[in-house]
Design an enzyme around this catalytic site. Structure first.
Site, short mmCIF file in Angstrom:
data_model
loop_
_atom_site.label_atom_id
_atom_site.label_comp_id
_atom_site.label_asym_id
_atom_site.label_seq_id
_atom_site.Cartn_x
_atom_site.Cartn_y
_atom_site.Cartn_z
N HIS A 1 -17.50 -33.50 3.51
CA HIS A 1 -18.87 -33.74 3.28
C HIS A 1 -19.99 -32.69 2.99
O HIS A 1 -20.67 -33.01 2.13
CB HIS A 1 -19.51 -34.37 4.56
CG HIS A 1 -19.15 -35.99 4.84
ND1 HIS A 1 -19.31 -36.97 3.96
CD2 HIS A 1 -18.44 -36.66 5.83
CE1 HIS A 1 -19.06 -38.09 4.50
NE2 HIS A 1 -18.22 -37.82 5.74
N GLN B 1 -24.71 -35.98 5.65
CA GLN B 1 -24.59 -37.38 6.00
C GLN B 1 -26.04 -38.05 6.45
O GLN B 1 -26.34 -39.03 6.23
CB GLN B 1 -23.79 -37.60 7.01
CG GLN B 1 -22.12 -37.77 6.27
CD GLN B 1 -21.02 -38.11 7.49
OE1 GLN B 1 -20.79 -37.13 8.34
NE2 GLN B 1 -20.74 -39.41 7.70
N CYS C 1 -15.42 -43.44 8.14
CA CYS C 1 -16.53 -42.60 7.96
C CYS C 1 -17.82 -43.27 8.22
O CYS C 1 -18.14 -44.68 7.92
CB CYS C 1 -16.56 -42.22 6.48
SG CYS C 1 -17.80 -41.05 6.27
N LEU C 2 -18.66 -42.95 8.93
CA LEU C 2 -20.05 -43.51 9.02
C LEU C 2 -20.91 -43.77 7.76
O LEU C 2 -21.52 -44.73 7.97
CB LEU C 2 -21.06 -42.46 10.03
CG LEU C 2 -20.31 -42.55 11.45
CD1 LEU C 2 -21.14 -41.44 12.31
CD2 LEU C 2 -20.11 -43.65 12.31
N GLY D 1 -17.55 -37.38 14.35
CA GLY D 1 -18.00 -36.18 13.55
C GLY D 1 -19.27 -36.89 12.82
O GLY D 1 -19.20 -37.97 12.38
N HIS E 1 -12.38 -33.62 7.15
CA HIS E 1 -13.27 -34.61 6.70
C HIS E 1 -14.73 -34.17 6.66
O HIS E 1 -15.59 -34.42 5.65
CB HIS E 1 -12.99 -36.02 7.93
CG HIS E 1 -13.64 -37.07 7.30
ND1 HIS E 1 -13.16 -38.15 6.82
CD2 HIS E 1 -15.17 -37.13 7.49
CE1 HIS E 1 -14.23 -39.07 6.80
NE2 HIS E 1 -15.49 -38.43 7.04
N GLU E 2 -15.21 -33.74 7.65
CA GLU E 2 -16.53 -33.35 7.85
C GLU E 2 -17.13 -32.14 6.86
O GLU E 2 -17.90 -32.15 6.20
CB GLU E 2 -17.01 -32.87 9.12
CG GLU E 2 -17.08 -33.98 10.36
CD GLU E 2 -17.43 -35.34 10.06
OE1 GLU E 2 -18.50 -35.45 9.00
OE2 GLU E 2 -17.03 -36.25 10.25
#
Length: 170
Positions: free
Chosen positions: A140, A54, A94-95, A49, A136-137
């Protein structure tokens, strides 16, 4: 298509709340290219994701593909969770917080309303990893990170670990 740079914690831009997207913007070539670039970036990272925040685009959308084969791409524009049920702990990464994993409790199943990449209103019920990833996304998009669910002590440990990782890379 181009890879986009992914912001990393503690970059303050990750705390920016994303703005709603006008429906007319969704079908523009520039926006469609941005979606494609986000998928390319997510798959390359590799991740399941990626929220626009991000990649320093503060618009309310995200791309997700939790399939093993990476052949089930989802685009969620202006997502809104309209129902939640249950709760479970899932180890998240997480990225934007590379190399860090932590247990986070989230709803087990959700119903989300959103616009798809064609600007069409959709509603989806999601469970398991997809439900976790959507939540989660969406965090963000609200300027939150999964580490915000950790205790202050654990969050500080994460910050120090990331700083140490960056020193080794430099």
């Amino acid at each position: 298509m181009a890879l986009l740079p992914i912001l990393e914690f503690p970059d303050p831009r990750l705390r920016t709340k994303a703005a709603l997207i006008e429906a007319a913007e969704v079908t523009t070539p520039a926006f469609q290219e941005l979606i494609d670039n986000m998928f390319l970036t997510m798959y390359d990272a590799p991740g399941i994701g990626l929220a626009a925040t991000q990649v320093d685009v503060h618009k309310r959308f995200m791309v997700i593909d939790v399939s093993e084969e990476k052949n089930e791409p989802h685009v969620f524009i202006n997502p809104e969770i309209v129902a939640k049920d249950g709760g479970r702990v899932y180890q998240e990464g997480c990225l934007s917080v590379p190399g860090i994993f932590a247990d986070v409790t989230r709803a087990d199943t959700i119903t989300v309303k959103y616009l798809d990449r064609n600007g069409q209103e959709q509603q989806m019920e999601a469970g398991d990893v997809l439900a976790t990833c959507i939540q989660h996304e969406m965090d963000h998009l609200d300027g939150k990170l999964f580490i915000d669910y950790l205790s202050p002590l654990k969050r500080e440990m994460v910050r120090k670990k990331l700083a140490k990782q960056r020193k080794h890379v430099a």
